[in-house]
Design a protein around this motif. Sequence first.
Motif, PDB file in Angstrom:
ATOM      1  N   ARG A 225       0.812  -1.211   0.000  1.00 16.23           N
ATOM      2  CA  ARG A 225       0.000   0.000   0.000  1.00 16.23           C
ATOM      3  C   ARG A 225       0.851   1.270   0.000  1.00 16.23           C
ATOM      4  O   ARG A 225       2.008   1.263   0.409  1.00 16.23           O
ATOM      5  CB  ARG A 225      -0.930   0.031   1.221  1.00 16.23           C
ATOM      6  CG  ARG A 225      -2.010  -1.029   1.199  1.00 16.23           C
ATOM      7  CD  ARG A 225      -2.924  -0.904   2.410  1.00 16.23           C
ATOM      8  NE  ARG A 225      -3.956  -1.909   2.400  1.00 16.23           N
ATOM      9  CZ  ARG A 225      -5.114  -1.813   1.756  1.00 16.23           C
ATOM     10  NH1 ARG A 225      -5.380  -0.699   1.080  1.00 16.23           N
ATOM     11  NH2 ARG A 225      -5.994  -2.784   1.791  1.00 16.23           N
ATOM     12  N   LEU A 226       0.213   2.356  -0.442  1.00 11.05           N
ATOM     13  CA  LEU A 226       0.750   3.696  -0.303  1.00 11.05           C
ATOM     14  C   LEU A 226      -0.163   4.471   0.640  1.00 11.05           C
ATOM     15  O   LEU A 226      -1.382   4.426   0.508  1.00 11.05           O
ATOM     16  CB  LEU A 226       0.804   4.420  -1.651  1.00 11.05           C
ATOM     17  CG  LEU A 226       1.751   3.871  -2.721  1.00 11.05           C
ATOM     18  CD1 LEU A 226       1.662   4.736  -3.973  1.00 11.05           C
ATOM     19  CD2 LEU A 226       3.172   3.808  -2.219  1.00 11.05           C
ATOM     20  N   HIS A 227       0.448   5.175   1.604  1.00 11.60           N
ATOM     21  CA  HIS A 227      -0.306   5.977   2.555  1.00 11.60           C
ATOM     22  C   HIS A 227       0.153   7.428   2.459  1.00 11.60           C
ATOM     23  O   HIS A 227       1.360   7.701   2.499  1.00 11.60           O
ATOM     24  CB  HIS A 227      -0.090   5.494   3.989  1.00 11.60           C
ATOM     25  CG  HIS A 227      -0.476   4.070   4.222  1.00 11.60           C
ATOM     26  ND1 HIS A 227      -1.768   3.689   4.554  1.00 11.60           N
ATOM     27  CD2 HIS A 227       0.242   2.929   4.177  1.00 11.60           C
ATOM     28  CE1 HIS A 227      -1.808   2.374   4.720  1.00 11.60           C
ATOM     29  NE2 HIS A 227      -0.599   1.891   4.484  1.00 11.60           N
ATOM     30  N   ALA A 228      -0.790   8.341   2.347  1.00 10.20           N
ATOM     31  CA  ALA A 228      -0.496   9.770   2.371  1.00 10.20           C
ATOM     32  C   ALA A 228      -0.816  10.284   3.768  1.00 10.20           C
ATOM     33  O   ALA A 228      -1.940  10.100   4.266  1.00 10.20           O
ATOM     34  CB  ALA A 228      -1.319  10.508   1.326  1.00 10.20           C
ATOM     35  N   ILE A 229       0.167  10.940   4.429  1.00  9.71           N
ATOM     36  CA  ILE A 229       0.051  11.333   5.825  1.00  9.71           C
ATOM     37  C   ILE A 229       0.557  12.756   5.986  1.00  9.71           C
ATOM     38  O   ILE A 229       1.593  13.122   5.413  1.00  9.71           O
ATOM     39  CB  ILE A 229       0.878  10.380   6.717  1.00  9.71           C
ATOM     40  CG1 ILE A 229       0.467   8.937   6.460  1.00  9.71           C
ATOM     41  CG2 ILE A 229       0.728  10.720   8.186  1.00  9.71           C
ATOM     42  CD1 ILE A 229       1.452   7.937   6.996  1.00  9.71           C
TER      43      ILE A 229
END
Length: 402
Positions: A225-229
Amino acid sequence: MTRSIRSSKIIKGNTIKATVMYVAVLALMTTAVVGCNRGIKPVVNDPVKLVQIAQPISVLQPVFNVDVGNKKASRKDPLSLQVGYDKTQMVTASRGGDLAGFDKAGQRLWSLNVGEQITGGVALDPLSQTAIVSTRSGKVLAFDSATGAKRWQQQLSGSVLTPALITNNRVILSANNGFLHGLSLQTGQSVWQFATQVPAISIRGAAAPTLLDDKTALLATADGRLHAITTDSGLPQWSRRIGVGTGSSEVERMSDVDGMPIVDSNQLFAISYSGQLIGIDLASRQVMFVNELASLKALAVNNQQVIATSLDGKVVAYDRSNGQTLWESEALAYRDLTNPVMIGNYIAVGDLDGVVHLFNPATGNIVSRVETKGALTNLQVQGSRLMTQSTSGQVAIWQLAR
């Protein structure tokens, strides 16, 4: 598609040695469980021999070379240390714990030993003159990059295998236990933590956090997954699955995204171990294309192309707008390739023998080479300079020829 890994890639609880075909690994693991078919041997692919360049051109000129040491390093540990570098200084780290600062001319300014193995490489912030490294035990250490004076130390719950992201008064680190940490750049105190799902089995490695925009960090994880934080408070903005593993076993379903995603001109590109290369338009959040290619290395982009190096040593260039294959080279098959980078108008790729190959992006032909000592695992570019650090501890810098 055949997937192969050369040199040691450590899976939690298992070690894949030499050039082992993925299917053979499964067969051997199954054999170890059921105790039968002991005669099965892995299929080994030898690195292709390099072909002499017919009319080589001069692309890179040597600027700096130093042996930073490799004592206490384990040959079974696939660490990929990187150099901290800006326009005025450079900070290097060895796996044995040695840290050293150099000026622009290559003059050593200071050196020290942190007392244990460095695992995360060097992150360098030129504004605050801060160098950040992390160790096997999970310590994060901050030093004055000009003098080597220690500023602070913080203990994390897991070790960090990639350089930190330093931005907006935050030191952002991805630990191997699935936690993303946001620390204060001034004090090292924990400001926030973000937990991600950790699969039972994954490749031992991680993608370094990178910036999506000036307020958002992008994290790639072992579950594909890719997570934007948000960088200031660690609040999640969105999450998207990139890697999709298939199969009946946990090994077959590994979908790590270990190559740092690339964000360029409002487009996002990422690639997974399970074989998906994806391009996303960030303005519309729409997927532009998904191609089949497996890699553990970061991608490179130029104005027209996205370039990847595959697990089996292919170098492939795609049209960045639609994913169409523009060219594919097998001239470096099974040579344990690094990530590709753009240096000037050329694509640079390193290999297991310490050779950096320069490709013409229009044709896919190799037009030049330079060499260092030891296997290369990562290439870095700062302006018109290319930086390498080999597994044997050799740091080299090259300048684009005029």
